[in-house]
Design a protein around this motif. Structure first.
Motif, PDB file in Angstrom:
ATOM      1  N   GLN A 221       0.820  -1.212   0.000  1.00  0.00           N
ATOM      2  CA  GLN A 221       0.000   0.000   0.000  1.00  0.00           C
ATOM      3  C   GLN A 221       0.853   1.262   0.000  1.00  0.00           C
ATOM      4  O   GLN A 221       0.318   2.359  -0.036  1.00  0.00           O
ATOM      5  CB  GLN A 221      -0.902   0.005   1.233  1.00  0.00           C
ATOM      6  N   SER A 222       2.174   1.084   0.051  1.00  0.00           N
ATOM      7  CA  SER A 222       3.064   2.246   0.110  1.00  0.00           C
ATOM      8  C   SER A 222       4.365   1.928  -0.604  1.00  0.00           C
ATOM      9  O   SER A 222       5.347   1.506   0.004  1.00  0.00           O
ATOM     10  CB  SER A 222       3.334   2.644   1.566  1.00  0.00           C
ATOM     11  N   LEU A 223       4.380   2.129  -1.902  1.00  0.00           N
ATOM     12  CA  LEU A 223       5.559   1.824  -2.704  1.00  0.00           C
ATOM     13  C   LEU A 223       6.794   2.567  -2.201  1.00  0.00           C
ATOM     14  O   LEU A 223       7.848   1.978  -1.990  1.00  0.00           O
ATOM     15  CB  LEU A 223       5.292   2.213  -4.155  1.00  0.00           C
ATOM     16  N   THR A 224       6.663   3.864  -2.008  1.00  0.00           N
ATOM     17  CA  THR A 224       7.823   4.650  -1.609  1.00  0.00           C
ATOM     18  C   THR A 224       8.209   4.373  -0.165  1.00  0.00           C
ATOM     19  O   THR A 224       9.384   4.499   0.201  1.00  0.00           O
ATOM     20  CB  THR A 224       7.559   6.152  -1.810  1.00  0.00           C
ATOM     21  N   GLY A 225       7.236   4.000   0.679  1.00  0.00           N
ATOM     22  CA  GLY A 225       7.556   3.628   2.044  1.00  0.00           C
ATOM     23  C   GLY A 225       8.406   2.377   2.097  1.00  0.00           C
ATOM     24  O   GLY A 225       9.400   2.306   2.823  1.00  0.00           O
ATOM     25  N   CYS A 473       2.387   7.842 -12.257  1.00  0.00           N
ATOM     26  CA  CYS A 473       2.419   8.123 -10.827  1.00  0.00           C
ATOM     27  C   CYS A 473       2.600   6.810 -10.076  1.00  0.00           C
ATOM     28  O   CYS A 473       1.926   5.819 -10.370  1.00  0.00           O
ATOM     29  CB  CYS A 473       1.133   8.807 -10.367  1.00  0.00           C
ATOM     30  N   ALA A 474       3.479   6.800  -9.090  1.00  0.00           N
ATOM     31  CA  ALA A 474       3.738   5.588  -8.307  1.00  0.00           C
ATOM     32  C   ALA A 474       2.685   5.409  -7.223  1.00  0.00           C
ATOM     33  O   ALA A 474       2.970   5.374  -6.029  1.00  0.00           O
ATOM     34  CB  ALA A 474       5.130   5.645  -7.687  1.00  0.00           C
ATOM     35  N   MET A 475       1.438   5.284  -7.674  1.00  0.00           N
ATOM     36  CA  MET A 475       0.347   5.007  -6.737  1.00  0.00           C
ATOM     37  C   MET A 475       0.072   3.515  -6.732  1.00  0.00           C
ATOM     38  O   MET A 475       0.634   2.750  -7.510  1.00  0.00           O
ATOM     39  CB  MET A 475      -0.900   5.793  -7.122  1.00  0.00           C
ATOM     40  N   PRO A 515       0.656   7.223  -0.456  1.00  0.00           N
ATOM     41  CA  PRO A 515       0.320   5.847  -0.073  1.00  0.00           C
ATOM     42  C   PRO A 515      -1.183   5.624  -0.127  1.00  0.00           C
ATOM     43  O   PRO A 515      -1.974   6.571  -0.127  1.00  0.00           O
ATOM     44  CB  PRO A 515       0.848   5.752   1.361  1.00  0.00           C
ATOM     45  N   ALA A 516      -1.567   4.352  -0.162  1.00  0.00           N
ATOM     46  CA  ALA A 516      -2.988   3.985  -0.196  1.00  0.00           C
ATOM     47  C   ALA A 516      -3.421   3.544   1.191  1.00  0.00           C
ATOM     48  O   ALA A 516      -3.800   2.394   1.405  1.00  0.00           O
ATOM     49  CB  ALA A 516      -3.235   2.894  -1.228  1.00  0.00           C
ATOM     50  N   GLN A 521      -5.253   8.415  -0.752  1.00  0.00           N
ATOM     51  CA  GLN A 521      -4.619   8.330  -2.056  1.00  0.00           C
ATOM     52  C   GLN A 521      -5.380   9.076  -3.144  1.00  0.00           C
ATOM     53  O   GLN A 521      -4.780   9.855  -3.905  1.00  0.00           O
ATOM     54  CB  GLN A 521      -4.436   6.868  -2.479  1.00  0.00           C
ATOM     55  N   THR A 522      -6.689   8.887  -3.249  1.00  0.00           N
ATOM     56  CA  THR A 522      -7.433   9.488  -4.356  1.00  0.00           C
ATOM     57  C   THR A 522      -7.368  11.003  -4.309  1.00  0.00           C
ATOM     58  O   THR A 522      -7.085  11.662  -5.323  1.00  0.00           O
ATOM     59  CB  THR A 522      -8.895   9.010  -4.347  1.00  0.00           C
TER      60      THR A 522
END
Length: 753
Positions: A221-225, A473-475, A515-516, A521-522
């Motif tokens: 749920q959090s690519l960058t995390g 976007c890296a969502m 992050p989602a 996120q939206t």
């Protein structure tokens, strides 16, 4: 009001419509690949070995039998595993620190902190060999005293202070004195059990090292995390870590952080020099991935004869692990739900020798609303007052604690619409008065509430000379329809057909995305997309102005209309294809990168820190078997004020999914822990009972579709609001059907009889 109408406040062609998910065909045809479905040459498989004690030290480990299994590549323990760097400390300004699941440095210590902590990793040529060999690894321990019983430790809880992302304590007026002098009072103690995550896709990781560069396939749920946390733990630059997560088979908070499986898959790949895949069994998820903390709550309410609340007292106890976790924001709902001149709110917590707790759909508010909304309902019974009437008598126009005027709140309308649609006027006033054969019938309501938040995102938007648009976007996409929603927004903003837009996501090589989790996120990505689209249109306008006989000379962007895949002023216009071809360009691309100080300043200026939340009214009908106490939910209606709805189909699905998860909270779900050993004794779907089709009635979902003035496109995050209020609505319906108030979840037949 209906799901077929376009979203309020928008004039576009696609926003608000029930557009089917653009990734639906890939998922339903099996083309979508998840984290455990990526293959590499020389791929090896890993399995975990779990501790069998709650607290102590490993004295010795027997690994010879595991190493002798045909196909075993390595058995990694604290005695031979390469070290990872420490996890670091939590900081609200560092996304990678929010991704810390526990402070335990796996396989770098002989200490055991919970029953199920991974103490070894077996790597083999096949998944089956790894699993079998892992079953042969044994350990002897020095046992230390462990605290694993939540109920026995409640008296030792201490007040929480300075917890990130929490509104914290409130002490307005003199709530205790007002409670003592109120004509009508209720003072109730509630409890909820521990809940564990059961996403459709269990946690899995495929890790590949290439020198000091790392590629990880991970459902997150959090690519960058995850990217930042892996860079820290393995001592490499963040840009050397690529995390790919195009599809996530459900998250609900459990995949917001990298847990042991992720870290140890990467560690095993580094130690063996081979690509490694590690997939957790359902039991492995229970062992290593945190869930929702157990809780106790006291809710005391005092009211006058007119129903006006004079006092609200809401206190709670939750737990963390000794090695990580955060207290639940249980009293968050009481900060904003009901007006009262005297309010006392306090959260306390204790530490246990259990796996760290973590986020789970609407953390805090899901269980806090059970206590508050049940107590409001019981007060209505004591006063002989309709529970909706009592709620509306105490509906605030500003934050009851903060005093700030609400930016957006239409809960009265949600209740009015819901009462009429549900047939609330057919509800008998007396408990136990409604019956259908052997079934006692009850009707209950509860308020849904979830605080709205927004973070920042980066995005690029590219317009090609053939009229197609690419958004990057890296969502994350967990099934809620994130790329579909952004496709709709971009198509409307640029006036192009839906099929002309392609959204690239799920890859840390793309621009940073929010992050989602936290239902952010939206709104966060939409704000970036809108800004990028505005920049793109300005760039195209600049190109058009340079062309001879352009209809756009002297025109400003607000004067222009985007439609029919081009720019228009009145009836005059040009298509994007014409503009780009005339300018000799094959594309125009713009990037939006947020300025954090400016974002914070704008938030303060535009919102003034006014309370902003999604709200709703949950209506429930239950049938209770008069002889056995069996409870069945027979009807449901949820009416929500969630701002502008971008996609009617995905919004309805999200809200309905939250309600179903709430039905599980109320009636079936609980994690059972052996208080002697700290072992979870029901770590499977055969013993941890989630709702099945037979448990779920038709769920009618409605929304008001009123734009939130301080959010992009007027939307509010709706991924979590659906679960809030659900357990209380069921408990309130059971109270109406039987006359019995159930204070402890789940509502099982022994508590009803």
């Amino acid at each position: 009001m209906t799901q077929d109408s376009p979203a309020g406040g928008t004039n576009g062609k696609y926003v608000g419509r029930p557009i089917a998910r653009i990734d639906g065909p890939a998922k339903t045809s099996g083309q979508a690949r998840f984290a455990a479905e990526y293959s590499y040459p020389d791929l090896a498989y890993a399995a975990l070995v779990y501790s069998t004690i709650a607290r102590g030290r490993i004295l010795s480990m027997e690994t010879a039998a595991a190493k002798a299994v045909d196909g075993v590549v390595a058995v990694l323990t604290h005695e031979n595993a390469p070290p990872m760097k420490p996890a670091g400390k939590l900081s609200p300004f560092d996304v990678s620190s929010i991704a810390i699941s526990t402070s335990v440095n796996y396989l770098a210590t002989d200490e055991v902190h919970w029953n199920g902590q991974p103490i070894a990793v077996v790597v083999a040529e096949t998944h089956e060999a790894a699993q079998y060999a892992a079953s042969l690894v044994t350990a002897t321990y020095q046992h230390w005293h462990a605290k694993v019983d939540f109920a026995s430790e409640v008296p030792n809880a201490i007040p929480d202070k300075g917890i990130p992302f929490m509104t914290g304590k409130a002490d307005k007026g003199d709530a205790m004195a007002a409670l003592a002098t109120s004509p009508f009072t209720v003072d109730l103690e509630f409890s909820t059990p521990q809940y564990n995550h059961n996403a459709l896709e269990p946690h899995a990781t495929t890790a590949v090292w290439d020198g000091d560069k790392l590629t990880v396939h991970e459902g997150t749920q959090s690519l960058t995390g995850v990217q930042g946390q892996l860079a820290k733990r393995f001592g490499i630059p963040k840009d050397n870590v690529r995390v790919l997560s195009p599809f996530v088979g459900g998250g609900f908070g459990g995949k917001a952080r990298p847990w042991a499986g992720t870290l140890l898959a990467v560690l095993a790949a580094r130690a063996t020099g081979r690509p490694v895949r590690l997939t957790l069994t359902r039991e492995g998820v229970y062992h290593t991935v945190g869930g929702r903390t157990a809780s106790t709550q006291r809710v005391a309410l005092g009211a006058g004869t007119d129903g006006q609340l004079a006092s609200i007292v809401h206190t709670s106890v939750s737990r963390t692990g000794y090695v990580g976790g955060m207290p639940e924001r249980i009293t968050e709902v009481s900060h904003e739900t009901y007006a009262a001149p005297n309010i006392y709110l306090q959260q306390s917590s204790m530490k246990l020798d259990l796996v760290s707790n973590t986020f789970m759909r609407a953390p805090g508010e899901a269980i806090g609303s059970f206590g508050l909304e049940s107590a409001i309902d019981e007060l209505a019974w004591d006063m002989g007052m309709d529970p909706i009437q009592l709620r509306m008598a105490n509906e605030p126009d500003r934050g009851p604690v903060s005093g700030k005027v609400f930016a957006h709140r239409h809960l009265r309308e949600a209740y009015a619409v819901g009462a009429e649609r549900f047939g609330w006027d057919q509800r008998e006033l007396r408990a136990g008065a409604m019956r259908d054969g052997r079934w006692l019938v009850g009707m209950g309501v509860a308020t849904a509430h979830h605080t709205a938040m927004q973070l920042t995102s980066s995005v690029t938007v590219r317009l090609n000379a053939d009229g197609t648009v690419v958004v990057r976007c890296a969502m994350q996409e967990m099934g809620m329809g994130a790329p579909t929603v952004q496709t709709q927004i971009v198509a409307d903003e640029l006036g192009v057909p839906l099929e002309a837009v392609r959204v690239e996501y799920g890859d840390t090589d793309l621009p940073w995305g929010a992050p989602a989790f936290g239902s952010v996120q939206t709104a966060s990505v939409t704000a970036a997309v809108l800004a990028a689209c505005t920049k793109l249109k300005q760039s195209v306008l600049t190109l058009a102005r340079k062309q001879p006989a352009s209809p756009f000379k002297g025109r400003k962007l607000p004067e222009l209309d985007t439609r029919d895949a081009g720019l228009f002023f009145g009836t005059r216009g040009q298509s994007y294809v014409e503009i780009l071809n005339a300018a000799g360009r094959n594309h125009v691309e713009v990037a939006y990168k947020p300025n954090m100080p400016a974002f914070l300043a704008r938030t303060v200026r535009d919102v003034g820190w006014r309370p902003k939340a999604a709200t709703g009214a949950q209506f429930c009908e239950v049938r209770v078997d008069a002889d056995t106490g069996e409870v069945r939910v027979s009807r449901w209606l949820g009416v929500f004020d969630v701002g502008t709805v971008i996609n009617a189909r995905t919004a309805e699905s999200q809200l309905r999914g939250g309600i179903i998860m709430g039905i599980g909270m109320a009636l079936t779900e609980r994690t059972l822990i052996d208080h002697r050993s700290g072992r979870i004794i029901n770590p499977s779907l055969s013993e941890y009972h989630i709702p099945v089709h037979a448990d779920v009635p038709h769920i009618d979902v409605q929304y008001l579709n009123k734009p939130e003035p301080n959010s992009p496109l007027g939307l509010l995050g709706l991924g979590e609001i659906g679960i809030t209020g659900v357990p209380a609505a069921i408990a309130n319906a059971v109270r109406h059907a039987t006359g019995k108030r159930v204070l402890d979840l789940p509502i099982t037949l022994d508590k009803v009889l």
